[in-house]
Every structure is written in C-alpha cells, then in structure tokens.
Design a protein around this motif. Structure first.
Motif, PDB file in Angstrom:
ATOM      1  N   ASN A  92      -6.126 -17.543  -8.366  1.00  0.00           N
ATOM      2  CA  ASN A  92      -6.994 -16.455  -7.921  1.00  0.00           C
ATOM      3  C   ASN A  92      -6.458 -15.831  -6.626  1.00  0.00           C
ATOM      4  OD1 ASN A  92      -8.866 -16.934 -10.020  1.00  0.00           O
ATOM      5  ND2 ASN A  92      -9.852 -18.549  -8.827  1.00  0.00           N
ATOM      6  N   ASP A  93      -6.758 -14.540  -6.458  1.00  0.00           N
ATOM      7  CA  ASP A  93      -6.512 -13.885  -5.176  1.00  0.00           C
ATOM      8  C   ASP A  93      -7.583 -14.326  -4.190  1.00  0.00           C
ATOM      9  OD1 ASP A  93      -4.425 -12.680  -6.376  1.00  0.00           O
ATOM     10  OD2 ASP A  93      -5.299 -10.680  -6.470  1.00  0.00           O
ATOM     11  N   LEU A 253      -5.335  -6.104  -5.036  1.00  0.00           N
ATOM     12  CA  LEU A 253      -5.990  -7.377  -5.306  1.00  0.00           C
ATOM     13  C   LEU A 253      -6.832  -7.270  -6.579  1.00  0.00           C
ATOM     14  CD1 LEU A 253      -5.193  -7.850  -2.287  1.00  0.00           C
ATOM     15  CD2 LEU A 253      -7.242  -9.242  -2.114  1.00  0.00           C
ATOM     16  N   PRO A 256     -10.712 -10.574  -6.064  1.00  0.00           N
ATOM     17  CA  PRO A 256     -10.444 -11.603  -5.054  1.00  0.00           C
ATOM     18  C   PRO A 256     -11.675 -12.466  -4.783  1.00  0.00           C
ATOM     19  CG  PRO A 256     -10.776  -9.482  -4.001  1.00  0.00           C
ATOM     20  CD  PRO A 256     -10.782  -9.213  -5.479  1.00  0.00           C
TER      21      PRO A 256
END
Length: 807
Positions: A92-93, A253, A256
């Motif tokens: 994951n961001d 992104l 996020p």
C-alpha cells in the motif's frame, strides 16, 4: 590431480553426473523460492492492525533483514513502525505522520529492503528504490542506517547529495539498486547522466514529505516524478504530514493509507520534552543568549537562527568573547566536507553549542542534546515542532526555549495552540542578565570583517521578517531596528531597500523637521526670556542634519532672517520649490563682483554660492576647458598629441599643394630662426674660450702671490675649479708613479698648458722651442694645421677639411 581421478573414472564408465556445486546452487535456489512463497503467503495473511505486533520478530521479514535489525540492536517496534510497516509490506501507499524521534526512518527502510528482496532484485536490474530527503545531513543519516540494517543483503546502495563531482557519481549510478538523494541532485542526474533511468523503479520514499513538496522543492519534485513510472509504491513520512489533494495527485498516489502515531495524542511533541518561551525585545536577544550560554557551560545546546549570515556573525563574535563552551556553526552555504565534519564533531561531543539554520531542523539525530534554543521565531508551528525534535528523542528527556519579541507573542502562541503544542512562559532572572553591547562594538571596531557580517546579519534578519506571509505574527513595522543595530555593535543602522516609500521619506526628512522645530522653539523663547547658550555642534552633527537638499539652504535662510519678518519667513517655509542661481543672487544683494580666470573661460564671483565653488575642485571642472593630452620629447618639453585629421576637415582648409607650400615656408622660418640662435651661441662659446686662454697665459707668465708665497698658475687653476668640479677631480688629475703626466693630453676642452719659465729664460727661447717642434713634425711627414680655437660647428669643420686637402 587427486580430485580429477574419480571424475575421470566415472566418465570412463559412462555414467552421467552433476558436480556438487551445481547441485548446491539448485537446492539453494529451490529453498529461496520456497522461502519467498512462504513469505508472500504470510504477508497476505498478515493483519496490519493486529495488537500482537510488538517486536520486529513478529513481522514477516526475510532472514537477511531480521539479522541486520538484531545486529543493529533494533528489537521493539515504535508506534509509527507498528502502524506503517505491515501496510507497506502489503504494497500500500503510505502517508505517515509521527512525532519527531519516533523511528520513522526504519518505518520506510524495512519495507524498501523487503520489496526488493521479494522481487529478486539484482544489480543488473537497475534502480529499484529511491529515497528522497530535503537536506544533505538527513540523507547521510538515512544512508548510515540503511548500511547497518542491510548489511546482510546483496543490494548495492549509493548516496547522491551533491558536493562531489557529478562525473564520479554518474560512473557508479548505473550499478545502484537503492539511492538516497536530495531532490535537486537527483533531478540533475536524471537529466544529464546518459544511460541512467528509473523506468524499473519499484518504490519511492519521501522523508520529511511536507518540506519536499512545498514551494521550495515543488518544481524539482514535479520534474522528478515525470521520470518515474506510474506503477510504483510510494511512502511519505514526516512529523507534520500534508493531506492536500493537490500534493497527493502530483505524486500519483493510489488509495494511500494515512498512518498517524500522534493524531489522538494530547500533544504533537514528545511528552518528556519541557517547552518554555521568554518574551525578549529584539535589542536584548543577544544579551539573553549570551547569559544563557554562560550558565549552561556543561550542556549540549543547539541554537536555531533564521539565516546563515546571522549564524556566521554570532559565531564569530561569540568566539572572540570566549563564553567557556565549545562553539560550532552550520549553515547551507558551507561546503559539503565542512558540513559533514561539523555534524560529526557535534554528534560526538559531550557538550558544546551549535549555531545552525534549519538545515538540521528535520530528522537529524544528534545524541544527547540537552537544550534547543530558538533565538529567532520560526516561520510556522510545523518548523517549531521539527526544531524542538532535536532533543527528547527515543523517550529521553530534553528542554526547549523559544525567544519571542513582544509583537510576536500573541500571534505565535495562537499557532502553537492550534497544533497542540504545550508551552509555558518563563522569565529571565535579573542577576543572569548582562549587556554585551560594548564588547560587540569593540569587536566590530577592531575587525571590519565582523562588522560586515553584522551588517549582513541585520539585513538578512529584517528581510526574513519582512517576507514572512503570516503578518499576524511577524509585524515588521513594530520592530525597533535602530536599537537592534546598536545591540549588534554596529555604529549605525544599515539602510534597508524594502521599506515602504512613506517610511523612507519620513526617515529622510526627520532631521530637517527636527531642525525646523528647534528653530521655531528658539524664536518663541527669544520673546519670553534670555536666549540659551548655543550648543557646540560637531562635524558628525552637521553631516546628519541633511541641510540644503531641496528648499532650505543655509545662506538663503540667513538672508531672510536679516531682511524679513517672521510672517514672511513662515510663508517661505511653506513654499515647495528649488531656487535658481539668479534668484539667490538677487536675494544676496548687489555686491562687488570679481572675475576668476579658469583656463580660457572667466568665472564671475558675485554671490556666496559662487564663492563656495572656488573651494570645490569637482564643481570647478564644469567651468574649465576639457583637458588635452600631452607628450614629452627627450628634452622634457611638452607637446600636444598628434591626431590624424579627418578627410572632410582637411579638404575645408584648402588644396593640398597650397597647404604643403605653407607648411614648408613655416618650417623654413623656424629653421632660419634656430640657425641664428645656434650661430650666436657658438660665437659666444668661442669668445669665452679665447678669454679663458688669454687669462691662463697671463697667469703662467706672472703667477700670483698668495700670503707672501709665489704660487704657480697651475695650482691656482686647480683651486679655482674646485667649486665646479667634484672633490676627486684633483686626485684623478695627479699622475701615477709609473705613468707619465698626460693630464694635458686628456683634457679636450682646454689647450695644453705651457711650462713655467725659469728665471734665466726669455721670449726668444720660447720662439726657438716652437720652431724646433715644427721641424720635428715636418721630418715625421705629418701635416700640422694651426687654428686659434677648436672646431665646434659645420663651418670650422669645412675649413679644417679644406686645409687637409690642399696638398
């Protein structure tokens, strides 16, 4: 050979076989594949919010990373690490925000190593991870931590921060898997280094992301992101994280995860940090700072200032005053080697004081810092949080003090309250206060370099306050700049260009208005009582009065005081115009004028203003002719420089043939005049020589009696010539013992002297002696020509040549 025997025997038997090394590599590859598959399954099953995650051993990490963490003595997870690492391992961001000193570095370095390990990254795959830091000091610190925990991995890592040759960095850049860099240097390599690209980048990390994405780095970050692929993982960490949609969109992104370790905490700063502030007028700031250092000589202190010029001035001046504690200074203008050395020395020091700008305000870990002093108010509450984060790190204790001007107190306390920063006000003890203005003035007087730094520090501080956006906190108009300049030891307040026009005009006319008001007060006092004794004005006072700028000139004011009343004078003071020379001359009255000749022009002196011109060489140059260049010949005579005349000017003077004839006539006249002068001079020389020869002959015949003793004429000649000749002439004229006396032959100007006659000789014998000499010359075959004087011009030489050619 013994090793090859069994193999050859097996080969002879014809049985196929594999070497042990090949089998071991195959088995090792299988084990690695199995470990990777188990690791992926474990990560997929991992619950990021599980409360059982307390140590690094509880995380699904590869053996190389786990052993590196154990060797570096990292065991317990911090809050930000517990929240961010599991989510980052899942791909994951991340948007991570945590208090300073809470372990954000490991929160993104561990996912970087794990990401490249799971992708089986090698040096032939190129750049896999990019870690961007806003300052060089923080980048170096991140790189050192990466080396510690990644010691068992086979990845290649590099540090690109500038300060070194771009060519040397470019040679190694293509072989790096992980790069720790600053934005500007990395963008320079992406644009200029051939063969380097980030098309295969797997993970991008921005430490202190809010600082990187602000206006200072915005263009560099935007250009950097354009070189990177869209399919990548991005991690953003900071103590004060930004949630702006525009920033997140710029970095591409994807959904996020926001991770905050202190969002629900009562304070944004560590709980073991004691924070205080004191209200200090701008003029007393250095006095308070000096007193603080003198009372904390065994502490480790960081003093933050707003500009590098202030850092240099305070460091140089305090160093000369010797407070008793080691002093260091750090700012962005220093070379990279010096910055690294100062950082190392302060980190290893037990106690000392570091004057620094915000280059070390973010992320840099200095061990065991006791005090953080913010001598200048930070630009915002986020900067304050980062500054105080240099102490009280990793659950240790620390103290912070903020200096606020009275005009900054109310506005900045409101900003800190909004950010959940607890701070209390303290007062400085009176017995700890000490003024160092006199010492600073002495240093500035003795060292022009320090004085120059003080002037630059004054200008840089006032500019930083003037350019601040938060005008509720920074009120430039309420600062006492004159007192601040005096507190720096400066003899006067430096000029500031960015003041408002009205302020500049008011300051410019302040001395004139004071002079007018003092004059009106003295007029009022003359009616009521006796006049006060006049105060003696120095040259400095006269210079600062700024008279004679527009309207009021001293001699015109005196004229008005003599011939007009007060009412007319008041009317005059309200007039806003500049008087010309004619009007001033009429007001001065008719006086007897005198004429002064300046070159080819005449200057009429008929007023006091014209009289002042005579004392100013610069103003007199306007009335004088332009100077002409002269050249000097061998005799030292000056002549005007010859300049070639233009064709048009030459044709205007007439035909060339007439000009040539005119020139020949003029030159012939000059030659004739010079010839007459030469003949007269030659004639005078001949006459003088004849008179001198006759006088010498008379002296040889008769002699002279000096003091009753007969002295030869030769001795008299020597005595008479002593005044004209040098003192050694007589010694040079004397013959040497083994040489003949040939003085008379060496003397070219005078004829050979006759021998003095004895008492028994007469004139007939002299004639016979001459006749004998002539006969000797005839017998020798030499021709003798007698002349009454030495040839000294062309005519005498011609006569001598004609005599030689007769035979």
């Amino acid at each position: 050979m013994t090793q090859n025997g069994p193999k050859s025997a097996i080969a002879r038997r014809g049985k196929p076989t594999k070497s042990k090394s090949t089998e071991s590599r195959t088995l090792k590859r299988k084990r690695v594949e199995e470990d990777l598959e188990k690791l992926r399954i474990t990560i997929d099953e991992l619950d990021p919010k599980s409360p059982s995650l307390k140590n690094f051993n509880d995380l699904p990490l590869c053996a190389a990373t786990a052993s590196g963490l154990r060797a570096s003595h990292f065991e317990v997870l911090t809050d930000i690490q517990r929240a961010a690492i599991p989510l980052a391992l899942k791909g994951n961001d991340i948007l991570g925000a945590a208090k300073t000193g809470s372990g954000k570095t490991l929160a993104f370095l561990v996912p970087v190593l794990e990401k490249l390990y799971r992708e089986r990254w090698t040096e032939y795959d190129g750049l896999g991870a990019l870690i961007i830091s806003p300052t060089r000091e923080l980048a170096v610190q991140i790189f050192e931590v990466l080396r510690k925990i990644g010691r068992n991995h086979t990845f290649s890592a590099g540090l690109v921060i500038g300060g070194k040759s771009l060519k040397e960095e470019a040679e190694r850049l293509g072989r790096m898997n992980i790069l720790v860099c600053t934005p500007g240097r990395m963008l320079q390599h992406l644009d200029q280094t051939a063969g380097f690209d980030g098309d295969n980048l797997q993970i991008l990390v921005l430490d202190e992301a809010d600082r990187i994405m602000d206006m200072g780095f915005q263009s560099a970050v935007d250009a950097l992101v354009e070189h990177l692929p869209k399919t990548r993982q991005t991690l953003l960490f900071s103590a004060t994280q930004s949630k702006r949609v525009s920033d997140l969109a710029r970095l591409s992104l994807k959904d996020p995860e926001y991770v905050s370790a202190h969002e629900e905490a009562p304070a944004a700063t560590p709980t073991n940090l004691q924070q205080n502030y004191i209200v200090v007028p701008l003029a007393e700031k250095l006095d308070t700072l000096w007193g603080f250092l003198r009372t904390n000589l065994t502490s480790k202190i960081i003093v933050f200032l707003s500009s590098g010029k202030q850092v240099r001035f305070i460091f140089e001046s305090f160093k000369r005053m010797q407070p008793g504690i080691p002093l260091l200074h750090l700012h962005g203008r220093q070379k990279q080697v010096a910055r690294m050395e100062i950082t190392r020395r302060f980190a290893a020091a037990k106690y000392g004081c570091l004057f620094a700008t915000d280059v070390v305000a973010r992320g840099v870990d200095f061990p065991a810092v006791d005090w953080v002093i913010q001598a200048d108010c930070p630009e915002d509450a986020d900067t304050y949080i980062h500054r105080v984060g240099r102490t009280a790190r990793y659950e240790s204790k620390g103290k912070a003090v903020l200096f606020l001007d009275p005009s900054e107190e109310k506005g900045f306390l409101k900003r800190l309250e909004h950010k959940k920063v607890p701070i209390t006000k303290v007062n400085v003890k009176e017995n700890k206060k000490k003024s160092i203005t006199n010492e600073l003035q002495s240093i500035c007087f003795q060292s022009p370099d320090v004085k120059y730094l003080g002037q630059k520090a004054f200008i840089s501080y006032t500019r930083s306050v003037h350019l601040q956006k938060d005008k509720e906190v920074f009120k430039f108009d309420q600062l006492d700049l004159d007192a601040f300049a005096a507190s720096l030891g400066l003899p006067g307040t430096p000029q500031i260009r960015y003041q408002k026009g009205e302020d500049v005009k008011r300051l410019k006319n302040a001395s004139r208005m004071a002079a007018i008001s003092s004059g009106s007060e003295s007029d009022g006092d003359s009616d009521s009582g006796p006049k006060k004794k006049e105060v003696v004005r120095t040259k400095y006072d006269k210079m600062t009065e700024r008279q004679n700028q527009d309207v009021l000139s001293s001699h015109y004011r005196k004229v008005l005081e003599d011939g007009e009343d007060d009412a007319e004078e008041d009317d005059f003071l309200s007039v806003k115009r500049v008087l010309g020379d004619d009007e001033l001359d009429e007001a001065a009255g008719a006086k007897e004028a005198k004429v002064v000749k300046l070159g080819n022009q005449e200057l009429i002196i008929d007023s006091k203003r014209r009289e002042k011109l005579l004392s100013s060489k610069k103003k007199l140059l306007k009335f004088m002719d332009k100077p002409t260049k002269l050249v000097f010949d061998d005799d030292g005579n000056a002549h005007q420089l010859y300049e070639l005349q233009g064709l048009e000017d030459f044709s205007k003077e007439g035909p060339a043939e007439k000009l040539r004839e005119k020139f020949v006539e003029m030159e012939a006249e000059k030659v004739a005049e010079q010839d007459v002068e030469d003949k007269q001079l030659a004639k005078a020389k001949r006459k003088a020589k004849r008179d001198k020869a006759k006088a010498r002959e008379r002296g040889e015949l008769e002699g002279e009696a000096v003091g009753g003793v007969l002295v030869p004429q030769a001795q008299l000649d020597v005595d008479s010539e002593e005044e004209d000749e040098d003192p050694l002439a007589l010694l040079r004229s004397l013959p040497m013992p083994d040489e003949k006396d040939d003085r008379e032959e060496e003397d070219d100007d005078e004829p050979p002297k006759k021998k003095a006659k004895k008492w028994f000789q007469d004139d007939s014998e002299d004639e016979r002696e001459k006749e004998r000499e002539r006969k000797k010359r005839k017998k020798s075959g030499k021709k003798v020509i007698e002349m009454d004087h030495e040839p000294d011009n062309l005519q005498d030489l011609e006569a001598l040549a004609a005599g030689l050619l007769e035979d």
